[in-house]
Design a protein around this motif. Structure first.
Motif, mmCIF file in Angstrom:
data_model
loop_
_atom_site.group_PDB
_atom_site.id
_atom_site.type_symbol
_atom_site.label_atom_id
_atom_site.label_comp_id
_atom_site.label_asym_id
_atom_site.label_seq_id
_atom_site.Cartn_x
_atom_site.Cartn_y
_atom_site.Cartn_z
ATOM 1 N N LEU A 58 0.488 -1.157 -0.020
ATOM 2 C CA LEU A 58 -0.165 -0.063 0.350
ATOM 3 C C LEU A 58 0.537 1.805 -0.412
ATOM 4 C CD1 LEU A 58 -3.150 0.701 0.425
ATOM 5 C CD2 LEU A 58 -2.468 0.744 2.154
ATOM 6 N N ASN A 59 1.967 1.092 1.201
ATOM 7 C CA ASN A 59 2.663 2.833 1.009
ATOM 8 C C ASN A 59 3.872 2.830 -0.456
ATOM 9 O OD1 ASN A 59 1.817 3.210 4.061
ATOM 10 N ND2 ASN A 59 3.260 1.570 5.007
ATOM 11 N N ARG A 60 3.827 1.384 -1.138
ATOM 12 C CA ARG A 60 4.979 1.794 -1.852
ATOM 13 C C ARG A 60 4.259 2.346 -3.451
ATOM 14 N NH1 ARG A 60 8.349 -3.606 -4.554
ATOM 15 N NH2 ARG A 60 6.310 -3.132 -6.137
ATOM 16 N N GLY A 61 2.891 1.319 -3.081
ATOM 17 C CA GLY A 61 1.842 2.616 -4.084
ATOM 18 C C GLY A 61 1.801 4.105 -3.682
ATOM 19 N N ASP B 83 0.622 -1.971 -7.767
ATOM 20 C CA ASP B 83 1.390 -2.044 -5.740
ATOM 21 C C ASP B 83 -0.012 -1.552 -5.188
ATOM 22 O OD1 ASP B 83 3.411 -1.544 -6.263
ATOM 23 O OD2 ASP B 83 3.898 0.019 -5.334
ATOM 24 N N TRP B 84 -1.106 -0.845 -5.165
ATOM 25 C CA TRP B 84 -2.529 -0.955 -4.551
ATOM 26 C C TRP B 84 -3.358 -2.475 -4.978
ATOM 27 C CZ3 TRP B 84 -3.156 4.713 -6.703
ATOM 28 C CH2 TRP B 84 -2.523 5.375 -5.584
ATOM 29 N N ASN B 85 -3.165 -2.642 -6.212
ATOM 30 C CA ASN B 85 -3.506 -3.961 -6.510
ATOM 31 C C ASN B 85 -3.803 -5.248 -5.783
ATOM 32 O OD1 ASN B 85 -6.303 -3.665 -8.409
ATOM 33 N ND2 ASN B 85 -4.551 -3.443 -9.723
ATOM 34 N N LYS B 86 -2.251 -5.966 -5.523
ATOM 35 C CA LYS B 86 -1.952 -6.371 -4.512
ATOM 36 C C LYS B 86 -2.372 -5.732 -2.644
ATOM 37 C CE LYS B 86 0.903 -10.069 -4.088
ATOM 38 N NZ LYS B 86 0.668 -10.967 -4.490
ATOM 39 N N ALA B 87 -1.472 -5.165 -2.628
ATOM 40 C CA ALA B 87 -2.618 -4.575 -1.626
ATOM 41 C C ALA B 87 -3.453 -5.171 -1.161
ATOM 42 C CB ALA B 87 -2.122 -3.033 -1.015
ATOM 43 N N LEU B 88 -4.494 -4.619 -2.010
ATOM 44 C CA LEU B 88 -6.098 -5.224 -1.867
ATOM 45 C C LEU B 88 -6.025 -6.280 -1.633
ATOM 46 C CD1 LEU B 88 -9.054 -4.364 -1.892
ATOM 47 C CD2 LEU B 88 -8.913 -4.231 -4.513
ATOM 48 N N SER B 89 -5.644 -7.568 -2.350
ATOM 49 C CA SER B 89 -5.264 -8.835 -2.549
ATOM 50 C C SER B 89 -4.703 -8.960 -1.437
ATOM 51 C CB SER B 89 -4.561 -9.307 -4.285
ATOM 52 O OG SER B 89 -3.383 -8.980 -3.306
ATOM 53 N N LEU B 90 -4.399 -8.988 -1.190
ATOM 54 C CA LEU B 90 -3.669 -9.218 0.907
ATOM 55 C C LEU B 90 -4.487 -8.926 1.542
ATOM 56 C CD1 LEU B 90 0.040 -8.732 -0.181
ATOM 57 C CD2 LEU B 90 -0.975 -10.950 0.289
ATOM 58 N N GLY B 91 -5.837 -7.828 1.643
ATOM 59 C CA GLY B 91 -6.681 -7.955 2.947
ATOM 60 C C GLY B 91 -6.910 -6.634 2.618
ATOM 61 N N ARG B 92 -5.949 -5.469 2.021
ATOM 62 C CA ARG B 92 -6.374 -3.929 2.491
ATOM 63 C C ARG B 92 -7.324 -3.519 2.054
ATOM 64 N NH1 ARG B 92 -3.151 -2.464 7.066
ATOM 65 N NH2 ARG B 92 -3.920 -0.728 6.091
ATOM 66 N N MET B 93 -8.399 -2.887 2.672
ATOM 67 C CA MET B 93 -9.978 -3.192 1.469
ATOM 68 C C MET B 93 -10.149 -1.682 1.676
ATOM 69 S SD MET B 93 -10.585 -5.620 1.518
ATOM 70 C CE MET B 93 -11.466 -5.881 0.294
ATOM 71 N N GLU B 94 -8.994 -0.489 2.180
ATOM 72 C CA GLU B 94 -9.008 0.921 1.686
ATOM 73 C C GLU B 94 -8.283 0.792 0.126
ATOM 74 O OE1 GLU B 94 -6.934 -0.791 4.214
ATOM 75 O OE2 GLU B 94 -5.462 0.506 5.083
ATOM 76 N N GLY C 211 -8.940 -0.541 -2.143
ATOM 77 C CA GLY C 211 -10.067 -0.520 -3.467
ATOM 78 C C GLY C 211 -10.534 0.573 -3.929
ATOM 79 N N LYS C 212 -10.412 1.658 -2.986
ATOM 80 C CA LYS C 212 -11.345 3.231 -3.570
ATOM 81 C C LYS C 212 -8.759 3.640 -4.017
ATOM 82 C CE LYS C 212 -9.853 5.614 0.966
ATOM 83 N NZ LYS C 212 -10.078 7.053 1.931
ATOM 84 N N TYR C 213 -8.284 3.284 -4.164
ATOM 85 C CA TYR C 213 -6.867 3.872 -4.738
ATOM 86 C C TYR C 213 -6.482 3.305 -6.125
ATOM 87 C CZ TYR C 213 -5.895 5.044 0.245
ATOM 88 O OH TYR C 213 -6.436 5.312 1.490
ATOM 89 N N VAL C 214 -7.300 1.670 -6.491
ATOM 90 C CA VAL C 214 -7.663 1.279 -7.821
ATOM 91 C C VAL C 214 -8.444 1.241 -7.925
ATOM 92 C CG1 VAL C 214 -8.402 -1.216 -7.901
ATOM 93 C CG2 VAL C 214 -6.245 -1.431 -6.125
ATOM 94 N N LYS C 215 -9.359 2.000 -7.402
ATOM 95 C CA LYS C 215 -10.257 2.913 -8.361
ATOM 96 C C LYS C 215 -10.035 3.773 -8.902
ATOM 97 C CE LYS C 215 -14.961 0.975 -6.387
ATOM 98 N NZ LYS C 215 -15.890 1.456 -5.336
ATOM 99 N N GLU C 216 -9.278 4.880 -8.694
ATOM 100 C CA GLU C 216 -8.352 5.879 -8.972
ATOM 101 C C GLU C 216 -8.026 5.443 -9.972
ATOM 102 O OE1 GLU C 216 -6.511 7.614 -6.089
ATOM 103 O OE2 GLU C 216 -7.703 8.341 -4.768
#
Lengths: 699, 352
Positions: free
Chosen positions: B314-317, B332-343, B345-350
């Motif tokens: 998440l942070n590297r993203g 990076d955010w996609n990876k974080a999301l897949s690992l359960g960092r739900m927040e 998700g909104k960054y991936v949407k961005e």
């Protein structure tokens, strides 16, 4: 050629006149004279310094295009004497109109501080300098003070422009207070040069970048005398990864000796739109790209409907080529200055265009608009404007096409995209809407205008710290201590079993009797047992210690004996037999535990236990008559001993009588030392001889 | 007459006692002797336990159990010795024997609960400790461990009650204060938690976890300097405590003192180069100092150690975004999301 009707022209001319009147043309900078005597003639270096001043003055008077050169000369003079207000003023002006405008404030403020009246316009330029470095409050004050000090006639003329600048400051404050999250970075040294580079135009697949540069295109490159800069030429660069490479000028026939600037491209990427300026006007040309030779054709004028005798400076076709947007300073239907016009095709796919229309006051302002761009989806119109809520110069705006086809109120793209300087030729990236390109002058640029890439960041994000939170520590106490506390010891049951037989001492037959075991230490009954008719008994004793055994049986003398189990080797079971003496007339029993005060016949309390046995014996055997006799040792006179023995026997009788025994059942006798039971020669013998006895005298 | 009656009664009771004794054992003397031998062996075992010689104690207990095979006291002590030697099966066997013959033995229920705990069977363990306390085994450890189990079951109020009971039984129970503090923290009773942590370190000035957790709580309460002091105390007590360095670094970070934060995060990774959290935080500190390239390198280091470290992705993203590398950021955010960092998700949407 765009045509307009006469009425419109008249209206626009009137508007332009008004603007021209209202906007006091504060354009020419003052040229205060730097006096020679300020340079301390005679001091070392004077000649060189003064020479620099004169050289600087030569450049300065030629106008902005020469300010860079003037600045160099003035700086050398400044090193000689930094306290000349006129020199500070000129240096400030030079900085303000060249790349390092952010340094202008230092010199202009010095000029003002050294000599507030150094020029009439000093406060105006101090305001401009503050404006450039986003110090809006100070800029406003400077502008206001400038205006206040102008003579009334000039004040009236200058007011509109100063008010506009002040408004820009207020708008700038708002915009700077709410910056948008973007990264703005130059496109690199291959694209940007120390000269002006601007007007990015991306080929449809973003593989090529066309732009305009005023760098020298060769050894024979010429400067435009108007601004002392090299003529514009169009360059192309090829995308390589995240950068650009293979930068080169397009060459002939696109580039000419004079100004050639790229302003757009057809949606298919087959043709470039080129602006060629000329004195009093300028037109947009079009050059087709010949793919086979990878060359452009000679530029030719675009559809005449988009051109006028005035200046058309930028153009953009919609992605389906049914709409064209262009900028013109044609006063016909103008809102003032350069405006954005739009035309549509009469028939799709043809070059038959309807009469262009001004986009109207929602988009166009009395000030200049420039650099129009419509996004491929046709919904967003980007352009630069010196009007609306610009924070200074051209700012980039976006307007959205509403459902009814009208345009929304333009929205300033915000700080830090926009600055008090000019932001122009905004182009969103065709492949990724998160990126866009535009040209402006920014701190940290290569020099002059540069092309920058904007990266739009999403909402502000908070970095997340990582910690190992071992919130609970119970595992440190796990597994639990097996013995959090030492268990209690078990009380060992030291119960003893004592058993045996109570017999008649004479016949050996069993006697049924009551047996009491008295703990000698505690003087209390530890156990009581009753023997059966065969004389067998069993009792439990609590400890291996010394016990007094008292046995009572009818017709038998009471029995008293000490049993010391501690000396026994047995652990649990002890066997003790007791023989009882039957009561017969003449039977004598020594009462060993009768104690008197020394030399007296007063019973001691410790005698009562023994006496209670006698009492109980008499109660159990009510027909029994006893003689209680007192005995002494042979110490002392016989007469005294006789009396003492009698008295002591009588004391026992009196005690028993006092406890309810009929006196007729008792006789008392004193025998002094006449009936010894042991020798009187030893103390032990004498102790045995000092005694009380009873003798059965009737039953 | 009375005397005669008394004698008859005495004889009757003696006869009755004899009869009863004969029912249990034909030889009362042997029985008595057995009981005595049992008690002596048992007491010798207790002496050995007191001396910490559990193996000798076990020998005595075995001997005691030869005299009285199912004696609950001896079985209980032997079960505890098995527990001490981590022979949980043998321990449970003894406990089950006790409970079969004497189910009212509260301490046996307690021990059984602990043995279930050792097997991570929380519901069963809790049930046993409930039985123990119901049967009056109301010791500090019974309440303490039941509190632990209730907490594990998410019964926070019950856990607080039990830790409170443990503290009532033993007001010097630093661990109970600490655990109650942590549960209070979970139920957002932050001031209560702070009080308990203070009590814990007051009772045990070497209680590292209490200092660490108190420091973290102070960070939550915004008392960053207080947190720094607590972590510094931890470091003084244990200079190789990488977690304390990481925590103190975070306190400095939250105070905006990024250079000091960097020093501490560095110390944490020097102590343990595989400490992914500290590498991540080092990245954060560098990012705050706008040294984005370095920050990215540290996040990457954290991810090399633990590729499932969602926070680092998440942070590297975030930092890739600040570097303008939006594609990398989105990845990076996609990876974080897949690992359960739900927040994420909104960054991936961005990104779309």
């Amino acid at each position: 050629m765009i045509t307009t009707d006469r009425t419109d022209i008249m209206k626009k001319l009137l508007l332009l006149f008004l603007i021209a009147y209202l906007v006091y043309p504060i354009q020419a900078q003052s040229d205060p004279k730097i006096k020679r005597n300020k340079f301390f003639a005679g001091k070392e270096g004077f000649k060189e310094a003064w020479k620099c001043v004169k050289k600087g003055n030569e450049f300065y008077k030629n106008g902005k295009g020469y300010y860079q050169d003037a600045r160099q000369s003035y700086l050398e003079a400044y090193n000689y004497n930094p306290l000349v207000p006129e020199l500070n003023y000129k240096l400030g002006i030079c900085y303000l109109y060249t790349d390092d405008k952010f340094q202008a404030i230092e010199y202009l403020r010095s000029a003002y501080n050294l000599k507030p009246g150094v020029t009439k316009d000093i406060l105006f330029y101090v305001g401009r300098a503050y404006h450039q470095v986003l110090n809006f409050d100070s800029a406003i004050v400077s502008y206001q003070n400038y205006l206040a000090r102008l003579p009334n006639k000039e004040k009236a003329r200058a007011k509109a422009e100063i008010d506009k600048l002040i408004q820009e400051c207020y708008d700038g404050k708002k915009l700077v207070q709410n910056p948008i999250r973007v990264i703005i970075s130059g496109l690199g040294d291959r694209i940007n040069s120390e000269y002006d580079d601007y007007g990015p135009v991306l080929a449809p697949n973003d593989s090529l970048l066309y732009f305009t540069s005023r760098r020298p295109s060769g050894k024979k490159a010429e400067r435009n005398p108007y601004d002392n800069k090299y003529y514009e030429d169009i360059y192309v660069a090829r995308r390589q990864g995240s950068g650009w490479t293979d930068v080169k000028p397009l060459g002939k026939p696109v580039n000419t000796r004079h100004n050639d600037a790229v302003v757009g491209m057809t949606p298919s990427g087959d043709a470039l739109f080129i602006y060629r300026g000329k004195i009093g006007g300028g037109d947009i040309l079009q050059a087709w790209h010949r793919h086979k030779k990878d060359k452009f054709t000679s530029p030719f004028q675009v559809n005449e409907k988009f051109l006028s005798k005035y200046r058309e400076t930028s153009i953009c076709l919609s992605s389906d080529s049914t709409e064209v947007y262009f900028v013109s300073d044609n006063p016909s239907k103008s809102q003032g200055g350069k405006d954005i016009f739009m035309s549509t095709t009469r028939k799709k796919g043809t070059d038959r265009w309807k009469k262009p229309v001004n986009l109207g006051p929602v988009i166009n302002t009395p000030y200049d608009e420039e650099g129009v761009y419509i996004t491929p989806d046709g919904k967003n119109l980007y352009f630069s404007s010196k009007g609306h809520n610009t924070m200074g110069g051209y700012d980039v705006f976006r307007s959205i096409r509403l459902d009814d086809g009208s345009w929304s109120t333009p929205e300033n793209l915000g700080y830090p995209i926009n600055t008090p300087d000019d932001e122009l030729f905004y182009r969103p990236d065709g492949l990724n809407p998160k990126y866009a390109y535009y040209s402006t002058v920014r701190e940290g640029g290569r020099g002059g205008k540069d092309i920058f890439r904007i990266v739009f960041l999403g909402e502000e994000k908070e970095l997340v710290l990582a910690s190992d939170t071992d919130l609970f520590a119970w595992k440190q106490a796990f597994p639990p201590k097996a013995f959090p506390r030492i268990p209690d010891f078990l009380g060992i049951d030291s119960t003893l079993v004592i058993t045996g037989k109570v017999t008649d001492a004479a016949t050996g037959k069993g006697v049924m009797a009551r047996i009491e075991f008295i703990d000698a230490g505690a003087s209390k009954t530890a156990a009581t047992a009753v023997s059966d008719t065969s004389g067998n008994y069993r009792a439990s004793l609590p400890a291996k210690t010394k016990y007094g055994v008292e046995i009572m049986a009818k017709d038998y003398l009471f029995f008293l004996e000490m049993v010391n189990l501690a000396e026994d080797t047995s652990d649990v079971l002890f066997v003790r037999n007791f023989a009882l003496t039957k009561v017969e007339v003449g039977t004598k029993v020594v009462l060993r535990n009768i104690f008197f005060e020394t030399g007296k016949a007063t019973l001691k309390p410790e005698s009562y236990a023994e006496l209670s046995n006698v009492l109980k014996f008499m109660e159990d055997n009510p027909s029994i008559r006893l003689e209680i006799s007192g005995h002494t040792d042979n110490v002392g006179s016989r007469r005294v001993n006789q009396k003492l023995s009698e008295d002591r026997a009588r004391a026992v009788v009196d005690y028993l009588v006092s406890k309810g025994i009929d006196r007729s059942r008792l006789e008392s006798k004193g025998y002094a030392d006449t009936q010894p039971v042991a020798t009187n020669d030893t103390s032990e013998g004498r102790a045995l001889n000092r005694r009380v006895e009873f003798k059965v005298i009737g039953k | 007459m009375n005397r005669l009656l008394g004698c008859i009664l005495v004889l009757f009771f003696l006869a009755a006692g004899e009869l009863a004794a004969q029912t249990v054992s034909a030889d009362p003397v042997s029985k008595l002797r057995n009981q005595r031998n049992y008690a002596q062996a048992y007491n010798q075992a207790i002496e050995a336990i007191k001396a910490g010689d559990y193996s000798q104690a076990a020998v005595f207990l075995d001997k005691a159990l030869e005299y009285s095979a199912n004696a609950p006291e001896a079985l209980l002590q032997r079960a505890k010795i098995f527990l001490a030697y981590q022979d949980y099966d043998a321990s449970l066997q003894d406990v089950e024997t006790i409970l079969k013959n004497k189910p009212e033995t509260g301490e046996a229920w307690y021990l059984k609960g602990i043995l279930w705990m050792m097997r991570d069977s929380v519901p069963q363990a809790l049930q046993c400790l409930n039985e123990a306390i119901r049967r009056n085994y109301t010791t500090e450890e019974a309440f303490f461990y039941r509190g632990v189990l209730k907490n594990l079951q998410g019964e926070y109020n019950g856990a607080i009650y039990d830790f409170t009971m443990a503290i009532d039984k033993n007001p010097n129970h630093a661990m109970a204060f600490h655990e109650r503090a942590s549960v209070r923290r979970l139920v957002k009773d932050l001031q209560g938690a702070l009080y308990d942590y203070r009590m814990a370190v007051g009772l045990d000035s070497t209680f590292l976890a209490a200092y660490n957790n108190m420091g973290q709580l102070k960070m939550i309460l915004g008392d960053f300097q207080g947190a720094v002091d607590d972590f510094s105390r931890t470091i003084r007590l244990d200079p190789a405590n990488n977690q304390a360095y990481n925590n103190r670094g975070q306190a400095f970070y939250l105070m905006g003192d990024y250079p000091k934060a960097v020093e501490d995060f560095y110390a944490a990774v020097v102590i343990d180069s595989a400490y992914a959290a500290a590498w991540n935080n080092l990245g954060n500190a560098y990012a705050k100092m706008e040294k984005y390239e370095e920050a990215t390198n540290y996040y990457t280091k954290a991810l090399q150690i633990d590729s499932g470290f969602a926070v680092a992705w998440l942070n590297r993203g975030f930092v890739n975004e600040l570097l303008g590398k939006l594609e990398n950021a989105c990845s990076d955010w996609n990876k974080a999301l897949s690992l359960g960092r739900m927040e994420a998700g909104k960054y991936v949407k961005e990104c779309k």
